[in-house]
Design a protein around this motif. Sequence first.
Motif, PDB file in Angstrom:
ATOM      1  N   GLU A 253     -17.977  28.062 -13.529  1.00 45.26           N
ATOM      2  CA  GLU A 253     -17.305  27.186 -13.706  1.00 45.26           C
ATOM      3  C   GLU A 253     -17.214  25.822 -13.977  1.00 45.26           C
ATOM      4  O   GLU A 253     -15.604  25.467 -14.402  1.00 45.26           O
ATOM      5  CB  GLU A 253     -16.700  27.168 -11.891  1.00 45.26           C
ATOM      6  CG  GLU A 253     -17.596  26.394 -11.638  1.00 45.26           C
ATOM      7  CD  GLU A 253     -17.083  26.215 -10.113  1.00 45.26           C
ATOM      8  OE1 GLU A 253     -15.725  27.232  -9.579  1.00 45.26           O
ATOM      9  OE2 GLU A 253     -17.633  25.694  -9.436  1.00 45.26           O
ATOM     10  N   LYS A 254     -17.900  25.383 -14.620  1.00 43.27           N
ATOM     11  CA  LYS A 254     -18.173  24.056 -15.065  1.00 43.27           C
ATOM     12  C   LYS A 254     -17.931  23.452 -16.714  1.00 43.27           C
ATOM     13  O   LYS A 254     -17.472  22.975 -17.153  1.00 43.27           O
ATOM     14  CB  LYS A 254     -19.095  22.941 -14.587  1.00 43.27           C
ATOM     15  CG  LYS A 254     -19.172  23.181 -13.099  1.00 43.27           C
ATOM     16  CD  LYS A 254     -18.477  21.718 -12.207  1.00 43.27           C
ATOM     17  CE  LYS A 254     -18.346  22.165 -10.772  1.00 43.27           C
ATOM     18  NZ  LYS A 254     -17.624  21.181 -10.289  1.00 43.27           N
ATOM     19  N   ILE A 255     -18.408  24.242 -17.151  1.00 41.68           N
ATOM     20  CA  ILE A 255     -18.495  24.382 -18.855  1.00 41.68           C
ATOM     21  C   ILE A 255     -17.289  24.586 -19.550  1.00 41.68           C
ATOM     22  O   ILE A 255     -16.051  25.006 -19.355  1.00 41.68           O
ATOM     23  CB  ILE A 255     -19.359  25.558 -19.092  1.00 41.68           C
ATOM     24  CG1 ILE A 255     -20.715  25.783 -18.105  1.00 41.68           C
ATOM     25  CG2 ILE A 255     -19.031  26.018 -20.479  1.00 41.68           C
ATOM     26  CD1 ILE A 255     -21.027  27.434 -18.766  1.00 41.68           C
ATOM     27  N   PRO A 256     -17.399  23.379 -19.787  1.00 41.31           N
ATOM     28  CA  PRO A 256     -15.566  22.741 -20.475  1.00 41.31           C
ATOM     29  C   PRO A 256     -15.479  23.527 -21.739  1.00 41.31           C
ATOM     30  O   PRO A 256     -16.203  23.685 -23.450  1.00 41.31           O
ATOM     31  CB  PRO A 256     -15.823  21.263 -20.846  1.00 41.31           C
ATOM     32  CG  PRO A 256     -17.443  21.307 -20.870  1.00 41.31           C
ATOM     33  CD  PRO A 256     -18.649  22.444 -20.155  1.00 41.31           C
ATOM     34  N   ALA A 257     -14.162  24.340 -21.544  1.00 42.26           N
ATOM     35  CA  ALA A 257     -13.477  24.814 -23.304  1.00 42.26           C
ATOM     36  C   ALA A 257     -12.595  24.324 -23.427  1.00 42.26           C
ATOM     37  O   ALA A 257     -11.765  24.418 -22.934  1.00 42.26           O
ATOM     38  CB  ALA A 257     -13.848  26.693 -22.800  1.00 42.26           C
ATOM     39  N   ASP A 258     -11.722  24.239 -24.856  1.00 39.62           N
ATOM     40  CA  ASP A 258     -10.574  24.631 -24.994  1.00 39.62           C
ATOM     41  C   ASP A 258      -9.701  25.209 -25.198  1.00 39.62           C
ATOM     42  O   ASP A 258     -10.721  26.911 -25.043  1.00 39.62           O
ATOM     43  CB  ASP A 258     -11.202  24.001 -26.157  1.00 39.62           C
ATOM     44  CG  ASP A 258      -9.460  22.989 -26.839  1.00 39.62           C
ATOM     45  OD1 ASP A 258      -9.454  21.556 -27.097  1.00 39.62           O
ATOM     46  OD2 ASP A 258      -9.273  23.882 -27.526  1.00 39.62           O
ATOM     47  N   PRO A 259      -8.463  24.549 -24.967  1.00 38.79           N
ATOM     48  CA  PRO A 259      -7.672  25.459 -24.275  1.00 38.79           C
ATOM     49  C   PRO A 259      -7.745  27.095 -25.377  1.00 38.79           C
ATOM     50  O   PRO A 259      -7.119  27.995 -25.423  1.00 38.79           O
ATOM     51  CB  PRO A 259      -6.219  25.925 -23.360  1.00 38.79           C
ATOM     52  CG  PRO A 259      -6.752  24.053 -23.352  1.00 38.79           C
ATOM     53  CD  PRO A 259      -8.151  23.569 -24.008  1.00 38.79           C
TER      54      PRO A 259
END
Length: 350
Positions: free
Chosen positions: A263-269
Amino acid sequence: MIEDKNQQRTNLGTLGEFGLIEHLTANIEITQPSTLKGIGDDAAVLDFKDKKVVVSTDLLVEGVHFDLAYMPLKHLGYKAVVVNLSDIAAMNAKPTQITVSLAVSNRFPVEALDELYEGIKLAAKIYKVDIVGGDTTSSQKGLIISVTAIGEADAEDLVYRNGAGATDLLVVTGDVGAAYMGLQVLEREKQVFQVNPNNQPDLDAYNYLIERQLKPEARTDVRGMLKELGVTPTAMIDVSDGLSSEIIHICKQSGVGCNLYEEKIPADPQLINTCEEFNIDITTVAINGGEDYELLFTIKMEDFDKIKGNPNFTVIGHTTQESEGIHLITRANTKIPLKSRGWNALQENE
């Protein structure tokens, strides 16, 4: 695939090796104080005085690392430099010089190499590094680019992969997975083009993903940010082969385990939307994609307050005792062993 576009095509043989080197490097300027002698002698001469020197080399091979059907030569030159500077940044060092070597077939005219060098020179200018040498030779087919990057750092500032402790926080810069999906979009459009060459792709919905693939940036800015915040990472690596692979590198070399939180992994919209369109699991892409050239590092727990709320950094997990293993904690709170499924250039196609 290089388009003629009715431009002049100067055969490489008309210049010869030394003429080509002079042609490509004629307007290269020296800006680093540590560069005493650049191109034009048997070797470059660098003076780092009391600094430590770091060196990294990468090889890019046509058909393995890039496809000229959709990779413009200027972008390729830029990317060839950036991927090497990323390695220097991953040592928490400042890049200062590069050398550039090419193996090129006679299907490329001089004008094509001019385009390639435009990208190389642009990257050198933006990242303030000097081009101080290299080599050119012929290739039976295709294009091969080798860039060596040199950097400097004070001994106490250098960060290796093996320094993480068993209670550190795992941090990543930017977002991950976008470059891989950019490649999937480009591959799809290439196949469409091959079926219908008159088809004009509309890529506006994927512009961020494609830029991350064709024109990545090295996080040479992170060193200064961390210094300003008073944070020295305990271990660091760049995300070139996939987040999972890089986490495993740090853990194995540091002798620690790790919990990575899905849930913490950053992903671009844009990545999220495109994964849905392609019906691909976003976490699979984010942890295995590669070519993001972000930095993954560990920090001591007490440094959390210094970086929290900073938009450049995301805490994605923490290290553990080695005996606990390396795991992904899913959104459903299930613990799964983390596998290294990142990029492997030597793996045979399945």
